[in-house]
Scaffold this active site. Structure first.
Site, PDB file in Angstrom:
ATOM      1  N   HIS A 240      -3.534  -5.890   2.502  1.00 55.36           N
ATOM      2  CA  HIS A 240      -3.302  -5.208   3.663  1.00 55.36           C
ATOM      3  C   HIS A 240      -3.366  -6.423   4.619  1.00 55.36           C
ATOM      4  O   HIS A 240      -4.674  -7.908   3.341  1.00 55.36           O
ATOM      5  CB  HIS A 240      -3.964  -4.361   4.383  1.00 55.36           C
ATOM      6  CG  HIS A 240      -3.458  -2.989   3.857  1.00 55.36           C
ATOM      7  ND1 HIS A 240      -2.192  -2.510   4.466  1.00 55.36           N
ATOM      8  CD2 HIS A 240      -4.230  -1.883   3.582  1.00 55.36           C
ATOM      9  CE1 HIS A 240      -2.013  -1.374   4.514  1.00 55.36           C
ATOM     10  NE2 HIS A 240      -2.805  -0.901   3.236  1.00 55.36           N
TER      11      HIS A 240
ATOM     12  N   CYS B 140       1.003  -1.561   0.284  1.00 50.18           N
ATOM     13  CA  CYS B 140       0.142   0.475   0.256  1.00 50.18           C
ATOM     14  C   CYS B 140       1.042   1.416   0.386  1.00 50.18           C
ATOM     15  O   CYS B 140       1.627   2.153  -0.850  1.00 50.18           O
ATOM     16  CB  CYS B 140      -1.195   0.216   1.008  1.00 50.18           C
ATOM     17  SG  CYS B 140      -2.218   1.359   0.850  1.00 50.18           S
TER      18      CYS B 140
HETATM   19  N1  GLN Z   1      -1.837   6.918   2.093  1.00 54.85           N
HETATM   20  C1  GLN Z   1      -1.901   6.269   0.959  1.00 54.85           C
HETATM   21  C2  GLN Z   1      -3.427   6.325   0.660  1.00 54.85           C
HETATM   22  O1  GLN Z   1      -4.483   6.681   0.645  1.00 54.85           O
HETATM   23  C3  GLN Z   1      -1.775   4.537   1.260  1.00 54.85           C
HETATM   24  C4  GLN Z   1      -2.558   4.082   2.197  1.00 54.85           C
HETATM   25  C5  GLN Z   1      -2.530   2.812   3.503  1.00 54.85           C
HETATM   26  O2  GLN Z   1      -1.109   2.631   3.265  1.00 54.85           O
HETATM   27  N2  GLN Z   1      -3.013   1.576   3.674  1.00 54.85           N
HETATM   28  O3  GLN Z   1      -3.572   6.032  -1.104  1.00 54.85           O
END
Ligand code: GLN
Length: 258
Positions: free
Chosen positions: A202, A100
């Site tokens: 995740h 992510c």
């Molecule tokens: N901040 C990034 C987004 O919103 C990644 C979010 C995350 O790692 N869950 O796309």
């Protein structure tokens, strides 16, 4: 060490910024690697590197988790400065899993919700932009089919605003079956470059996806010893049950990717 190669020392697992980039407990991926390595009688050494730390001389497997824009802003400049070393490692076959926010910052850049363009480590030929007005975040259980035949189906949970687009040299890690994936439009999920994988999943993703975990571990062993190990199949009773349950939830709750 169960591989046939002479003892090349412990498999070196580098956990990057896990005190900052740990949204959805992505640090669980480190625990999953340790557990699987013990089952496979592999000698591993886990090294953590975070803000202000130099990278170790070498690594065989690199892990980085996700983070909100705020955390990404904290690490982006330093991570980008590590880019030449990380890219060299990727080219020599170091296994990597970037999840992510970590995946986004392993790309060329991420233009975040404030409009700031954060530099990436440029391991992957991808770019990411925060959602435009009226665009929802990509949230939910996700089921994908990897482009890596040994990996197959992969399950997880996604929660990202960023839309990631593959560059001309990039290969997707997977195709979306149920869920959003890289951008909710082109049906791709993640990216794979050599033994390095970027993904939005995740979960943490590794405990419920033993084939992905073995794929990464095998490449880490190959990088350390020069020999690709042939892992014996394991029973994986709990892992398979968790995988099936997560796949069922994704089919039931998330949009089928047409
Ligand atoms: N901040 C990034 C987004 O919103 C990644 C979010 C995350 O790692 N869950 O796309």
């Amino acid at each position: 060490m169960t591989s046939d190669a002479p003892n090349a020392g412990p498999i070196r697992v580098l956990s990057l910024y896990d005190d900052v980039m740990n949204v959805y407990a992505d640090r669980g991926n480190v625990l999953a690697v340790q557990h699987r390595a013990a089952l496979r009688n592999l000698n591993i050494e886990v090294i953590a590197a975070s803000l202000g730390d130099a990278l170790p001389e070498s690594a065989d497997l690199v892990l980085i988790g996700g983070g909100q824009d705020r955390e990404q802003r904290r690490i982006a400049e330093e991570l980008a400065a590590h880019g030449p070393a990380l890219r060299a490692w990727a080219e020599e076959g170091v296994a990597m899993l970037a999840v992510c926010g970590g995946f986004q910052l392993f790309g060329r850049w991420y233009r975040d919700t404030s409009g700031e363009q954060l530099p990436g480590a440029e391991v992957f030929d991808v770019t990411t932009v925060a959602p435009g007005p009226g665009q929802e975040r990509c949230i939910g259980d996700i089921l994908v089919t990897s482009t890596l035949p040994e990996v197959g189906a992969v399950v997880g949970f996604e929660n990202h605003g960023g839309r990631t687009y593959l560059g001309p040299t990039a290969t997707p890690f997977a195709r979306v079956e149920y869920g959003h994936g890289n951008n909710g439009a082109d049906g791709t999920e993640g990216v794979v470059h050599g033994s390095a994988i970027g993904t939005y999943l995740h979960g943490s993703v590794l405990p419920k996806n033993p084939r992905l975990l073995d794929w990464l571990l095998a490449r880490a062993v190959q990088h350390r010893t020069g020999v690709m190990p042939s892992f014996a199949p394991l029973e994986d009773v709990l892992e398979s049950r968790a995988h099936r349950a997560a796949a069922e939830v994704a089919r039931r709750r998330s949009p089928r990717f047409a």
